[in-house]
Write a protein that holds these residues in place. Structure first.
Motif, PDB file in Angstrom:
ATOM      1  N   ILE A 113       0.807  -1.197  -0.099  1.00 22.77           N
ATOM      2  CA  ILE A 113       0.083   0.041   0.117  1.00 22.77           C
ATOM      3  C   ILE A 113       0.738   1.137   0.021  1.00 22.77           C
ATOM      4  O   ILE A 113       0.869   2.102  -0.717  1.00 22.77           O
ATOM      5  CB  ILE A 113      -1.040  -0.179   1.331  1.00 22.77           C
ATOM      6  N   GLN A 137       1.426   4.318  -2.873  1.00 18.57           N
ATOM      7  CA  GLN A 137       1.116   5.727  -2.463  1.00 18.57           C
ATOM      8  C   GLN A 137       2.232   6.520  -2.955  1.00 18.57           C
ATOM      9  O   GLN A 137       2.264   7.600  -3.625  1.00 18.57           O
ATOM     10  CB  GLN A 137       0.903   5.883  -1.208  1.00 18.57           C
ATOM     11  N   ARG A 160      -1.287   8.898   5.240  1.00 14.73           N
ATOM     12  CA  ARG A 160      -0.670   7.641   4.666  1.00 14.73           C
ATOM     13  C   ARG A 160      -1.789   6.671   4.531  1.00 14.73           C
ATOM     14  O   ARG A 160      -2.654   6.296   5.661  1.00 14.73           O
ATOM     15  CB  ARG A 160       0.378   7.108   5.395  1.00 14.73           C
ATOM     16  N   ALA A 161      -2.241   6.257   3.367  1.00 15.44           N
ATOM     17  CA  ALA A 161      -3.296   5.147   3.269  1.00 15.44           C
ATOM     18  C   ALA A 161      -3.335   4.068   4.162  1.00 15.44           C
ATOM     19  O   ALA A 161      -4.566   3.603   4.498  1.00 15.44           O
ATOM     20  CB  ALA A 161      -3.328   4.834   1.681  1.00 15.44           C
ATOM     21  N   GLU A 162      -2.243   3.497   4.376  1.00 17.91           N
ATOM     22  CA  GLU A 162      -2.134   2.231   5.101  1.00 17.91           C
ATOM     23  C   GLU A 162      -2.575   2.202   6.447  1.00 17.91           C
ATOM     24  O   GLU A 162      -3.239   1.342   7.136  1.00 17.91           O
ATOM     25  CB  GLU A 162      -0.747   1.556   5.251  1.00 17.91           C
ATOM     26  N   GLU A 204     -11.983  -3.640  -2.496  1.00 14.36           N
ATOM     27  CA  GLU A 204     -11.646  -2.293  -2.386  1.00 14.36           C
ATOM     28  C   GLU A 204     -12.852  -1.253  -2.247  1.00 14.36           C
ATOM     29  O   GLU A 204     -13.559  -1.361  -3.163  1.00 14.36           O
ATOM     30  CB  GLU A 204     -10.457  -1.843  -3.149  1.00 14.36           C
ATOM     31  N   LEU A 245     -10.335   3.158   4.336  1.00 22.76           N
ATOM     32  CA  LEU A 245      -9.989   2.478   3.154  1.00 22.76           C
ATOM     33  C   LEU A 245     -10.220   1.047   3.476  1.00 22.76           C
ATOM     34  O   LEU A 245      -9.405   0.444   4.212  1.00 22.76           O
ATOM     35  CB  LEU A 245      -8.639   2.732   2.697  1.00 22.76           C
ATOM     36  N   VAL A 296      -6.048   2.987  -3.365  1.00 28.54           N
ATOM     37  CA  VAL A 296      -4.898   3.905  -2.892  1.00 28.54           C
ATOM     38  C   VAL A 296      -5.366   5.307  -3.773  1.00 28.54           C
ATOM     39  O   VAL A 296      -5.295   6.543  -2.933  1.00 28.54           O
ATOM     40  CB  VAL A 296      -3.546   3.480  -3.049  1.00 28.54           C
ATOM     41  N   SER A 297      -5.652   5.211  -4.848  1.00 27.69           N
ATOM     42  CA  SER A 297      -5.633   6.321  -5.752  1.00 27.69           C
ATOM     43  C   SER A 297      -7.015   7.122  -5.184  1.00 27.69           C
ATOM     44  O   SER A 297      -6.844   8.277  -5.165  1.00 27.69           O
ATOM     45  CB  SER A 297      -6.035   5.679  -7.231  1.00 27.69           C
ATOM     46  N   LEU A 350      -5.917   8.769  -1.941  1.00 29.51           N
ATOM     47  CA  LEU A 350      -4.992  10.054  -2.084  1.00 29.51           C
ATOM     48  C   LEU A 350      -5.641  11.171  -3.012  1.00 29.51           C
ATOM     49  O   LEU A 350      -5.465  12.441  -2.542  1.00 29.51           O
ATOM     50  CB  LEU A 350      -3.892   9.514  -3.051  1.00 29.51           C
TER      51      LEU A 350
END
Length: 213
Positions: free
Chosen positions: A2, A6, A20-22, A42, A57, A93-94, A97
């Protein structure tokens, strides 16, 4: 994985997101409690409360398990072995973000804009993983696999089906135009076009994807 996705997207688009996505990944139970549909591997969950924007997420355990063997090795391997799985993670992730980036700049985002940008992001991140290998044939194959050889879940509503099909149509036109930079090996021009389009908002982005202006 992940974090690597990013980092790559941030490098492509020339900015850094503090979030941070994670850190925002939730499990299946938490996703259901937050209103997740459970229909996909997702899903970005968004809640607005006044001026605050809350994100979560969801990435399914099955999807994360599929990609675990590729976490530390060259990402070219996952593109050969499980492109679909990698693109599902990249899409999540897109979404994260892009929503975080647009919120930081004080503007809203439509679902169509979000989906269309994710389609471009998947193409860009996969394409640039292979840039140093001479990507002409790979880019053409990637374009077909991401935009032409597609199917849609049967449980989608009419409106949802239209949105995904329209996102595919718009983003394909934009990515097809990028192929000239790929053929000429113009990485600087490719990145410039990607970054310009990323920073456009709402209808301006969709018009640019469709018509180049």
């Amino acid at each position: 994985m992940i974090g690597r996705v990013q980092d790559h997207l941030e490098a492509i688009y020339g900015f850094t997101c503090e979030a941070r996505a994670e850190v925002f990944v939730v499990d299946t139970e938490a996703a259901a409690q937050l209103g997740g549909t459970g229909r996909a591997d997702e899903e970005l969950l968004v809640h607005e409360a006044g001026d605050a924007l809350e994100l979560a997420l969801y990435l399914s355990p099955a999807l994360l398990d599929r990609l675990k063997p590729y976490e530390s090795g060259p990402l070219g391997y996952v593109l050969d072995s499980d492109l679909a799985g990698y693109c599902q993670l990249a899409e999540g992730v897109s979404h994260f973000l892009y929503v975080a980036h647009t919120a930081a700049h004080g503007r809203t985002v439509s679902l169509l804009e979000l989906e269309a940008q994710a389609e471009v992001d998947k193409f860009a991140v996969c394409l640039l993983h292979r840039w140093g290998e001479g990507v002409g044939a790979w880019a053409r194959e990637l374009l077909q696999r991401l935009f032409d050889r597609v199917s849609y879940r049967k449980q989608l509503s009419v409106q949802e089906r239209w949105r995904y099909e329209e996102a595919n149509r718009l983003s394909r036109r934009f990515c097809s135009r990028l192929m000239g930079h790929v053929a000429a090996r113009r990485l600087d021009r490719l990145l410039a076009d990607l970054r310009y389009a990323y920073r456009l908002g709402a209808e301006a982005k969709l018009r640019h994807f469709a018509h180049g202006g």
